[in-house]
Design an enzyme around this catalytic site. Structure first.
Site, PDB file in Angstrom:
ATOM      1  N   SER A   1       0.893  -0.935   0.225  1.00 29.09           N
ATOM      2  CA  SER A   1      -0.024  -0.063   0.096  1.00 29.09           C
ATOM      3  C   SER A   1       0.755   1.493   0.059  1.00 29.09           C
ATOM      4  O   SER A   1       0.777   2.057  -0.519  1.00 29.09           O
ATOM      5  CB  SER A   1      -0.594  -0.074   1.019  1.00 29.09           C
ATOM      6  OG  SER A   1      -0.650   0.732   2.301  1.00 29.09           O
ATOM      7  N   ASN A   2       2.538   1.146   0.051  1.00 27.71           N
ATOM      8  CA  ASN A   2       2.851   2.140   0.850  1.00 27.71           C
ATOM      9  C   ASN A   2       2.878   2.871  -1.006  1.00 27.71           C
ATOM     10  O   ASN A   2       3.668   3.659  -1.194  1.00 27.71           O
ATOM     11  CB  ASN A   2       4.404   2.105   1.821  1.00 27.71           C
ATOM     12  CG  ASN A   2       3.446   2.400   3.365  1.00 27.71           C
ATOM     13  OD1 ASN A   2       3.213   3.621   3.211  1.00 27.71           O
ATOM     14  ND2 ASN A   2       3.325   1.069   3.779  1.00 27.71           N
TER      15      ASN A   2
ATOM     16  N   MET B   1      10.179  -7.001   4.849  1.00 27.23           N
ATOM     17  CA  MET B   1      10.464  -7.138   6.320  1.00 27.23           C
ATOM     18  C   MET B   1      12.223  -8.042   6.252  1.00 27.23           C
ATOM     19  O   MET B   1      11.655  -9.078   7.195  1.00 27.23           O
ATOM     20  CB  MET B   1       9.335  -8.167   5.981  1.00 27.23           C
ATOM     21  CG  MET B   1       7.846  -7.767   6.214  1.00 27.23           C
ATOM     22  SD  MET B   1       8.001  -6.329   7.095  1.00 27.23           S
ATOM     23  CE  MET B   1       7.523  -6.706   9.108  1.00 27.23           C
ATOM     24  N   ARG B   2      12.837  -7.818   5.314  1.00 25.26           N
ATOM     25  CA  ARG B   2      14.047  -8.669   5.760  1.00 25.26           C
ATOM     26  C   ARG B   2      15.249  -7.180   5.746  1.00 25.26           C
ATOM     27  O   ARG B   2      14.658  -6.264   5.609  1.00 25.26           O
ATOM     28  CB  ARG B   2      14.581  -9.282   4.418  1.00 25.26           C
ATOM     29  CG  ARG B   2      13.631 -10.385   3.799  1.00 25.26           C
ATOM     30  CD  ARG B   2      13.858 -11.305   3.253  1.00 25.26           C
ATOM     31  NE  ARG B   2      15.312 -12.130   3.512  1.00 25.26           N
ATOM     32  CZ  ARG B   2      14.739 -12.822   3.987  1.00 25.26           C
ATOM     33  NH1 ARG B   2      13.840 -13.883   4.360  1.00 25.26           N
ATOM     34  NH2 ARG B   2      15.782 -14.322   4.608  1.00 25.26           N
TER      35      ARG B   2
ATOM     36  N   HIS C   1       9.029   3.105   9.342  1.00 25.96           N
ATOM     37  CA  HIS C   1       8.462   1.893  10.889  1.00 25.96           C
ATOM     38  C   HIS C   1       7.084   3.065  11.105  1.00 25.96           C
ATOM     39  O   HIS C   1       7.141   3.734  11.353  1.00 25.96           O
ATOM     40  CB  HIS C   1       9.433   2.036  11.159  1.00 25.96           C
ATOM     41  CG  HIS C   1       8.615   0.986  12.755  1.00 25.96           C
ATOM     42  ND1 HIS C   1       9.165  -0.467  12.280  1.00 25.96           N
ATOM     43  CD2 HIS C   1       8.909   1.392  14.024  1.00 25.96           C
ATOM     44  CE1 HIS C   1       9.101  -0.835  13.680  1.00 25.96           C
ATOM     45  NE2 HIS C   1       8.469   0.701  14.402  1.00 25.96           N
TER      46      HIS C   1
END
Ligand code: GRF
Length: 187
Positions: A13-14, A87-88, A106
């Site tokens: 979505s970002n 997410m890594r 974040h």
């Protein structure tokens, strides 16, 4: 005009907020490449719908994912790398090639509530104010110099869903604002 490489792992979505801001002329940028750590990330569909090149890079597909990511971003000649729900951890392979050019998003006011469950953790802790942080990435999760933050108040009846919705809305605005700022500095 800045050239962006966007890294995702999920819904994107970002990424969509960046695509929309560019399409609406609110952001002077182009997305050269979207790299996902997951083949099933919905964000890949968003990228393809917008005609953006995509790649999937993960430990399943590459022996050294970070080296491959750096290679792809260099080939695409991007100015900035945006971790938008990625997410890594990015290693020195990428960070050394793009010093102060890798931006992470974040869903909390860092240094509070680092990690993958920041919104739930803020609710569980009972803080009355939380928010969103955009910062330069380094080799630790959710560390690195802060570029911008935006706060919001947690309401008594907030649930994970209601708070997540407001946080995501702020993320979309703040990320585009930061990128616009970087784009205007480059001109
Ligand atoms: C965002 O809340 C981001 O801050 C976090 O993961 C979420 C990704 O959302 N790291 P999306 O994939 O951009 O919809």
């Amino acid at each position: 005009m800045i050239k962006l490489g966007v890294l995702i792992s999920g819904s994107g979505s970002n990424l969509q907020a960046i695509i929309d801001a560019i399409a609406q002329g609110r952001l002077d940028a182009s997305i050269e490449l979207v790299i996902s750590s997951r083949a099933d990330a919905y964000g890949l569909e968003r990228a393809k719908s917008a005609g953006i090149d995509t790649a999937v890079v993960s430990p399943k597909t590459h022996e050294n994912p970070n080296a491959r990511i750096a290679e792809l971003l260099l080939q695409a000649e991007v100015d900035y790398v945006v971790m938008a729900g990625y997410m890594r951890l990015l290693g020195s392979e990428v960070l050394d090639v793009f010093p102060n050019r890798v931006i992470n998003l974040h869903p909390a006011l860092l240094p509070s509530f680092k990690g993958a469950h920041a919104i739930q953790d803020a609710l569980d802790f009972g803080v009355k104010v939380t928010g969103v942080t955009v910062h330069y990435a380094n080799e630790e999760f959710d560390c690195g110099p802060i570029i911008a933050q935006r706060a919001l108040e947690i309401q008594k009846d907030d649930t994970l869903d209601s708070l997540s919705e407001r946080i995501h809305h702020i993320e979309h605005e703040l990320l585009v604002d930061v990128l616009s700022d970087l784009a205007s500095k480059k001109n």
